[in-house]
Design a protein around this motif. Structure first.
Motif, PDB file in Angstrom:
ATOM      1  N   GLY A 630      40.420  34.913  37.132  1.00 47.19           N
ATOM      2  CA  GLY A 630      41.596  35.673  36.755  1.00 47.19           C
ATOM      3  C   GLY A 630      42.235  36.322  37.972  1.00 47.19           C
ATOM      4  N   LEU A 631      43.573  36.401  37.973  1.00 47.54           N
ATOM      5  CA  LEU A 631      44.305  37.006  39.083  1.00 47.54           C
ATOM      6  C   LEU A 631      44.818  38.384  38.693  1.00 47.54           C
ATOM      7  CD1 LEU A 631      46.475  34.006  40.362  1.00 47.54           C
ATOM      8  CD2 LEU A 631      44.224  34.747  41.175  1.00 47.54           C
ATOM      9  N   TYR A 681      46.479  43.341  21.303  1.00 48.53           N
ATOM     10  CA  TYR A 681      45.031  43.150  21.352  1.00 48.53           C
ATOM     11  C   TYR A 681      44.627  42.381  22.603  1.00 48.53           C
ATOM     12  CZ  TYR A 681      44.690  44.538  16.413  1.00 48.53           C
ATOM     13  OH  TYR A 681      44.732  45.219  15.226  1.00 48.53           O
ATOM     14  N   TYR A 682      43.439  42.722  23.121  1.00 47.21           N
ATOM     15  CA  TYR A 682      42.853  42.014  24.258  1.00 47.21           C
ATOM     16  C   TYR A 682      41.617  41.241  23.807  1.00 47.21           C
ATOM     17  CZ  TYR A 682      45.597  44.632  27.717  1.00 47.21           C
ATOM     18  OH  TYR A 682      46.612  45.154  28.474  1.00 47.21           O
ATOM     19  N   HIS A 683      41.316  40.167  24.521  1.00 49.40           N
ATOM     20  CA  HIS A 683      40.000  39.546  24.427  1.00 49.40           C
ATOM     21  C   HIS A 683      39.064  40.292  25.376  1.00 49.40           C
ATOM     22  CE1 HIS A 683      41.347  36.018  22.156  1.00 49.40           C
ATOM     23  NE2 HIS A 683      42.397  35.961  22.966  1.00 49.40           N
ATOM     24  N   GLY A 688      32.453  42.052  29.756  1.00 51.46           N
ATOM     25  CA  GLY A 688      33.166  43.263  29.353  1.00 51.46           C
ATOM     26  C   GLY A 688      34.541  43.437  29.963  1.00 51.46           C
ATOM     27  N   ILE A 689      35.101  42.402  30.569  1.00 56.85           N
ATOM     28  CA  ILE A 689      36.422  42.494  31.189  1.00 56.85           C
ATOM     29  C   ILE A 689      37.492  42.143  30.161  1.00 56.85           C
ATOM     30  CG2 ILE A 689      37.920  41.579  32.988  1.00 56.85           C
ATOM     31  CD1 ILE A 689      35.387  41.004  34.617  1.00 56.85           C
ATOM     32  N   LYS A 690      38.526  42.982  30.051  1.00 56.79           N
ATOM     33  CA  LYS A 690      39.623  42.723  29.122  1.00 56.79           C
ATOM     34  C   LYS A 690      40.598  41.706  29.721  1.00 56.79           C
ATOM     35  CE  LYS A 690      41.195  46.890  28.442  1.00 56.79           C
ATOM     36  NZ  LYS A 690      41.968  48.002  27.828  1.00 56.79           N
ATOM     37  N   LEU A 717      46.539  26.544  28.824  1.00 55.07           N
ATOM     38  CA  LEU A 717      46.146  27.950  28.749  1.00 55.07           C
ATOM     39  C   LEU A 717      46.384  28.665  30.072  1.00 55.07           C
ATOM     40  CD1 LEU A 717      42.743  27.664  26.817  1.00 55.07           C
ATOM     41  CD2 LEU A 717      44.984  28.299  25.894  1.00 55.07           C
ATOM     42  N   VAL A 718      46.868  29.897  29.974  1.00 54.75           N
ATOM     43  CA  VAL A 718      46.944  30.791  31.126  1.00 54.75           C
ATOM     44  C   VAL A 718      46.316  32.122  30.734  1.00 54.75           C
ATOM     45  CG1 VAL A 718      48.994  29.734  32.120  1.00 54.75           C
ATOM     46  CG2 VAL A 718      49.249  31.622  30.517  1.00 54.75           C
ATOM     47  N   TYR A 719      45.907  32.865  31.753  1.00 56.21           N
ATOM     48  CA  TYR A 719      45.203  34.124  31.536  1.00 56.21           C
ATOM     49  C   TYR A 719      45.890  35.226  32.329  1.00 56.21           C
ATOM     50  CZ  TYR A 719      41.588  30.804  30.113  1.00 56.21           C
ATOM     51  OH  TYR A 719      40.902  29.781  29.503  1.00 56.21           O
ATOM     52  N   THR A 720      45.824  36.451  31.794  1.00 55.47           N
ATOM     53  CA  THR A 720      46.285  37.620  32.546  1.00 55.47           C
ATOM     54  C   THR A 720      45.353  38.783  32.280  1.00 55.47           C
ATOM     55  OG1 THR A 720      48.144  39.095  33.028  1.00 55.47           O
ATOM     56  CG2 THR A 720      47.877  38.419  30.736  1.00 55.47           C
ATOM     57  N   LEU A 721      45.086  39.545  33.334  1.00 58.39           N
ATOM     58  CA  LEU A 721      44.249  40.739  33.226  1.00 58.39           C
ATOM     59  C   LEU A 721      45.074  42.010  33.319  1.00 58.39           C
ATOM     60  CD1 LEU A 721      42.354  38.364  34.318  1.00 58.39           C
ATOM     61  CD2 LEU A 721      40.875  40.198  35.150  1.00 58.39           C
TER      62      LEU A 721
END
Length: 749
Positions: A630-631, A681-683, A688-690, A717-721
């Motif tokens: 994740g970036l 909502y977050y995954h 334990g990282i959202k 799929l893309v991800y964001t923190l």
């Protein structure tokens, strides 16, 4: 970020509202009046604007009884073309090098009807540029010869060849006319790629062997007899959209348009309703020359005339130069709304009890309900005391809203006189609430009254315009479902509310016009269309801003020196921002994205990295036993970003581009489909990282104008923190680590 400047010089250049608060800098301008003298006339038939429900004239023409000198409105590059149907006239295309008004991006200025004899010597074979020693050469001809002879070193004994007309792009032979066809886009000549003979002699082919000259503001271009027309075309970016023959925009900025003696947008010949709408949208890319000059009557403009060196500065003297335009008292209201379309393009801003889209009038007390636009075209024209208050020279309007929490308005061009935050209007300044008194009925389907000040002298409005960006209703779009097979019930489409980020990244099938200087430089494409976006901040509220965006293609070395991955990165560029709490939020990053007219010619180096002070930080996530990188988007000052970045591999981006092509989509953008049931909502990863996970889809208008969401066959799929950096795992895992910035950020945390 201070609300008001401190120096008296700065204060003189500001407009204000709310008893001196929310001061906004006046537009700075410097231009030249395009025609000699002021003794010309303009009839209604020669005027810019809507003629009927089917026709809109983009050209403002004027007539006169004697020859007139014509001048360069601003510094720019010149391309000369024949005028269709008149062998004695030429048209001239001026591409601004330096914009004459800050905040207004002009793509081209078309002069229609200059005397050909002032430019071309048709008696020679081949046809040449007019001789420098002929009687009364124009300033343009004198300048051309001076530059031509300098290039060949004539003063030092060099010998110059014949100065052929095609050296500056003017077609003079059958072969050149076969290349410069009516359907050729103007852009391809200003951003040409030189072609050479196959024998590699370094001799350029004649049809591309030209060099457009750069001229200064106020240069005498040539003369016109009886009449001259002028078009001003606004710029949405230096790129082209790849289109198919079955899905081509019905209006093209091509040589057929450039060569006409005047031009009219015409919907009557279009076969579909959607094509008619697209023709009408094109009107918003044009500007009346009278309104362009009238906008400069604000005390901060400089309008040069004829051959004088002292500019006109006061609104009285500038208004005098507009006196003979039929549109001298017109005020044009441009409103951009969802997905950078004009207000009510999607027919989503209509009052629930009638067909009206706004209230508008001179003051709050006399606004009237009506539809938006004049004669059905998406520019609303108001004229003098009929529509504008004669006492304080204002117009007031109210727009349709559903009162959703992110409703907002931004005045891009114009002087706002109602409550605002540095030209942003939101919350209680925008939305109405019912009163406790049941005897007073408030129609909350409309916003609060928004008041603009028009430039004027006494009761007479000076021609001008305002550009508004407005997003006042939550926007819902259905997913595309294929037609059912025989005997099957139709599927029920999903309905999605569009988020801020769903209206950000377009340019999917856009190709840049600039050429790269070597194989390691890959193109950057910038969209000039502004959009409103919210930025979260540390005070649990939202900052609001306007952004542009760009697309960068690059390649990155992966596991060895010969293996590369091709990537596509989308990045927002901050234009304006209003910070909710400047004490809490430092926002040291707010000034780094200034986009100038020269930005587009910058090329991305082989490896993309965010521009300093931004950099990527990395987090390893374990999701269902798979490692995902994740970036995080960080700054050297550790403040809150005002930028959003999306990173994909080229192959992933191609899947989205293919959706656009396969479904013949217009105005296509990336849609972020949340893999969670609610956007807030977050995954949670196994450590334990959202994070949030999105499947990328495409949203666009099909060939019939239906707006739908399309998904690729294979999920992307893309991800964001952090809500700022979005990337696929395939993109993120090869991003180079910036150890210096990582070390610095750890020190200050």
């Amino acid at each position: 970020m201070p609300e008001t400047p401190q120096t008296s010089e700065q204060m003189q250049q500001l407009t204000s509202s709310q008893n001196g608060t929310n001061k906004v800098a006046k537009l700075q301008s410097q231009s030249h009046f395009f025609i000699q003298g002021n003794n010309f006339i303009q009839t209604p038939e020669q005027s810019f604007g809507a003629i009927s429900e089917n026709q809109f004239r983009t050209t403002a023409s004027v007539s006169f009884s004697e020859d007139k000198e014509i001048y360069a409105l601003c510094k720019g590059v010149v391309f000369l073309q024949p005028q269709t149907g008149n062998d004695t006239k030429v048209n001239l295309i001026l591409k601004p090098f330096k914009q004459p008004i800050n905040g207004i991006n002009i793509k081209y200025i078309i002069y229609r009807g200059l005397n050909k004899s002032d430019f071309i010597n048709t008696a020679t074979n081949p046809i040449q540029i007019k001789g420098k020693n002929t009687p009364d050469p124009s300033g343009f001809i004198t300048y051309l010869w001076s530059e031509f002879e300098k290039f060949y070193g004539v003063e030092d004994g060099g010998i110059a060849p014949d100065f052929l007309a095609n050296f500056i792009g003017f077609p003079t032979s059958t072969a050149e006319l076969e290349v410069q066809t009516d359907s050729s886009l103007i852009d391809q000549y200003f951003y040409k790629i030189a072609e050479f003979f196959e024998n590699e002699t370094a001799e350029e082919k004649p049809e591309s062997a030209y060099e457009f000259p750069m001229v200064e503001r106020g240069l005498h271009l040539g003369n016109a007899t009886d009449q001259i027309g002028i078009d001003i075309i606004l710029n949405n970016g230096d790129y082209t959209i790849e289109e198919t023959e079955t899905n081509k925009n019905p209006f093209q900025l091509n040589l057929a348009y450039a060569r006409a003696d005047f031009y009219t947008l015409d919907t009557s010949t279009q076969p579909t309703d959607f094509n008619k709408k697209r023709i009408k949208e094109a009107a918003t890319k044009f500007l009346d020359i009278a309104a362009f000059y009238g906008l400069q009557a604000n005390g901060a403009g400089k309008l040069y005339i004829d051959n004088t060196t002292a500019p006109l500065i006061t609104k009285e003297t500038i208004a005098t130069r507009l006196e003979n335009f039929h549109t001298k008292n017109n005020f044009y209201l441009y409103i951009q709304s969802n997905r950078q379309r004009s207000y009510n393009f999607y027919e989503n801003y209509i009052h629930p009890e009638n067909t009206n889209a706004l209230k508008i009038g001179a003051t709050v007390s006399n606004v009237q309900e009506t539809t938006f636009g004049t004669l059905g075209w998406p520019i609303h024209v108001l004229n003098n005391s009929q529509d504008v208050a004669t006492e304080n020279n204002t117009i007031t309007f109210q727009l349709i809203t559903d009162n959703y929490q992110d409703a907002a308005l931004f005045t891009q061009i114009g002087v706002i006189n109602s409550a605002h935050e540095n030209n942003f209007v939101r919350n209680i300044n925008l939305l109405q609430e019912p009163l406790d008194d049941p005897a007073v009925i408030i129609d909350t389907n409309y916003t609060q009254p928004i008041t603009l000040i028009t430039p004027s002298i006494a009761e007479n409005t000076i021609a001008s315009f305002a550009q508004i960006i407005y997003e006042g209703k939550e926007f819902f779009v259905e997913s595309f479902v294929p037609p059912p097979e025989a005997g099957e019930d139709p599927a029920i489409p999903e309905v999605h509310a569009l988020k801020d980020i769903d209206d950000v990244f377009g340019l999917l099938n856009a190709k840049g016009l600039f050429t790269t200087s070597n194989n390691n430089q890959l193109p950057t494409v910038v969209s000039e269309d502004l959009q409103i976006i919210n930025f979260p901040n540390t005070s649990n509220s939202k900052d609001i801003g306007t952004i542009k965006h760009k697309k960068i293609e690059d390649r990155l070395q992966t596991v060895d020196e010969s293996t590369y991955i091709n990537r596509v990165t989308y990045e927002t560029l901050l234009d304006k921002i209003k910070i909710s709490n400047p004490v809490i939020s430092k926002k040291n990053t707010i000034n780094i994205d200034a986009v100038t007219g020269m930005f587009h010619n910058q090329q991305q180096s082989e490896n993309y990295n965010p521009k300093s002070p931004y950099f990527f930080s990395f987090v390893s996530l374990n999701i269902f036993k798979k490692e995902i990188i994740g970036l995080l988007l960080k700054t050297n000052a550790n403040d809150t970003p005002t930028k959003i970045i999306l990173g994909l591999t080229k192959n992933q981006s191609l899947k989205l581009e293919n959706l656009v092509k396969d479904n013949t989509l217009n105005n296509a953008k990336i849609f972020f489909k949340n893999k969670n049931i609610k956007e807030d909502y977050y995954h949670i990863s196994e450590s334990g990282i959202k994070y949030k996970q999105y499947a990328l889809n495409v949203i666009g208008e099909d060939a019939d104008g239906n707006l739908k969401i399309y998904e690729p066959n294979e999920e992307l799929l893309v991800y964001t923190l952090d809500g700022y950096a979005y990337a696929s795992n395939e993109y993120a895992k090869y991003v180079p680590q910036n150890y210096e910035s990582e070390y610095y950020i750890n020190l200050i945390n």
